[in-house]
Design an enzyme around this catalytic site. Structure first.
Site, PDB file in Angstrom:
ATOM      1  N   HIS A  15      -0.909   4.595   7.212  1.00 29.79           N
ATOM      2  CA  HIS A  15       0.124   4.546   6.770  1.00 29.79           C
ATOM      3  C   HIS A  15       0.230   6.474   6.415  1.00 29.79           C
ATOM      4  O   HIS A  15      -0.983   7.407   7.589  1.00 29.79           O
ATOM      5  CB  HIS A  15      -1.033   4.688   5.277  1.00 29.79           C
ATOM      6  CG  HIS A  15      -1.778   2.748   5.094  1.00 29.79           C
ATOM      7  ND1 HIS A  15      -2.123   2.448   5.513  1.00 29.79           N
ATOM      8  CD2 HIS A  15      -0.946   2.202   4.357  1.00 29.79           C
ATOM      9  CE1 HIS A  15      -2.325   1.515   5.357  1.00 29.79           C
ATOM     10  NE2 HIS A  15      -1.512   0.788   4.461  1.00 29.79           N
ATOM     11  N   ASP A  29      -5.429   6.755   8.712  1.00 29.50           N
ATOM     12  CA  ASP A  29      -5.775   5.336   9.532  1.00 29.50           C
ATOM     13  C   ASP A  29      -5.194   5.199  10.700  1.00 29.50           C
ATOM     14  O   ASP A  29      -4.918   4.519  11.220  1.00 29.50           O
ATOM     15  CB  ASP A  29      -5.829   4.508   8.024  1.00 29.50           C
ATOM     16  CG  ASP A  29      -4.881   4.605   7.866  1.00 29.50           C
ATOM     17  OD1 ASP A  29      -4.052   5.011   8.003  1.00 29.50           O
ATOM     18  OD2 ASP A  29      -4.766   3.160   7.146  1.00 29.50           O
ATOM     19  N   SER A  58       0.795  -0.927   0.052  1.00 29.14           N
ATOM     20  CA  SER A  58      -0.389   0.462   0.003  1.00 29.14           C
ATOM     21  C   SER A  58       0.963   0.796   0.202  1.00 29.14           C
ATOM     22  O   SER A  58       0.795   2.432  -0.566  1.00 29.14           O
ATOM     23  CB  SER A  58      -1.263  -0.041   0.785  1.00 29.14           C
ATOM     24  OG  SER A  58      -0.574  -0.113   2.551  1.00 29.14           O
TER      25      SER A  58
END
Length: 359
Positions: free
Chosen positions: A241, A238, A74
């Site tokens: 990240h 979140d 990611s």
């Protein structure tokens, strides 16, 4: 066992297909994964399962575009950034275009949640789909730590991809496993374990990458103090990240190594390490440990007195690359791109800000 010896042991096990984690290690990995899942359930996943885009052309310069491909997890697709131009690939592309005075085309084959074993498929796509890449940037490792992947298995997969790309004539720069100890939602005892495991993997990754002919850039300690002290600015919603600010720092750290690998920083690619800047030459295992403790450090192979290997293995240089001062706003916005296409009659150019491809 010293950190260098431990990293060398993991890399050796990866090369020869052995190794594993003991019962205590397995229990620790399982507990760490459970805590991450609990934290994610409480926080939620505000970004879904896709990055914000960012594929396309960067830099309003003439000439054949440099082909840059992002592989990994990611972080390689910038999950947590608000816009495509804030992803690491876009930051690197815009900076590289400014240094090289040529446009840069970005493609992303990384996947949210990706692990190192997926690099085989991503690498195949990088080589088989579209123009042949000039440089590939790989960012992977965090999900391997939290999903109980044996470090030997993780490192073996990374080394295989780097070696395949290098044999195809592609430059490779790997951003090593980030420091999971900066995630404060993980309880403190496990946060220390997460830090130790992620830095251990980062050092082993570095050894494998250098042995395969690539260069690594340490992200294990990168911004650790800043992420802890400035959580709102550095982390996305979140809390796992990086934010756009965090990704900007990651991209800026990797950019000089990419530019040097491609030969766009004259004299920098094979520059003798400067000991006054904390650089030096050592066997690859000790160089890897040094890099894991100093974010933004590049490690690459080097010859000493005409030899690649010394008494303790492959020689490696660790350097603190510095990119030249960059121009601002190097990305082609949509209107500028359309105007340029109309002028040049290029109807098949890539649209910036598209959706990243998945593996």
């Amino acid at each position: 066992m010293s950190r260098a010896r431990r990293a060398r042991k993991i890399a050796a096990a990866a090369a020869f297909g052995g190794g594993g984690i003991g019962a205590l290690g397995a229990a620790a990995y399982g507990l760490l994964l459970t805590e991450v899942r609990i934290a994610r359930k409480v926080i939620g996943q505000p970004f879904g399962n896709a990055g914000p885009g960012g594929e396309g052309r960067y830099g309003a310069f003439p000439g054949e575009p440099i082909q840059l491909i992002m592989l990994g997890d990611s972080t390689s697709v910038g999950l947590g950034a608000d816009h495509g131009e804030q992803t690491p690939g876009a930051v690197i592309a815009a900076g590289l275009a400014s240094i090289a005075k040529r446009p840069v085309e970005v493609r992303m084959y990384g996947r949210v949640g990706g692990q190192s074993w997926e690099l085989e498929g991503q690498t195949a796509r990088a080589l088989d789909e579209g123009p042949r890449p000039d440089v590939v940037v790989i960012m992977v490792g965090a999900n391997d730590v939290t999903h109980r992947v044996k470090p030997q298995v993780s490192v073996r997969a990374l080394e295989a991809s780097v070696r395949r790309l290098r044999e195809a004539g592609v430059e490779v720069v790997v951003g090593t496993c980030p420091d999971l100890g900066t995630i404060q939602e993980i309880p403190r005892p496990l946060r220390y374990l997460a830090q130790r495991l992620s830095r251990q993997l980062a050092a082993a990754q570095t050894i494998a990458v250098v042995e395969a002919g690539g260069a690594s850039v340490s992200l294990a300690d990168l911004l650790a103090d800043e992420f802890i002290a400035h959580r709102i600015e550095m982390f996305s919603l979140d809390r796992f990240h990086p934010s756009a600010t965090g990704y900007a720092r990651v991209g800026e750290a990797i950019l000089p190594s990419v530019a040097a690998a491609l030969g766009f920083m004259p004299g920098e690619r094979d520059r003798v390490p400067d000991y006054r800047r904390g650089e030096g030459i050592d066997d690859v295992a000790h160089a890897a440990v040094r890099a894991a403790e100093s974010g933004g450090t590049e490690v690459s192979g080097i010859e000493v007195s005409g030899a690649e290997r010394g008494p303790r293995g492959r020689w490696a240089a660790f350097r603190r690359r510095r990119a030249p001062k960059l121009e601002q706003d190097n990305k082609l916005d949509q209107d500028d791109r359309l105007k340029q296409d109309d002028k040049l009659g290029q109807s098949d150019s890539v649209e910036p800000g598209g959706t990243p491809a998945s593996s």
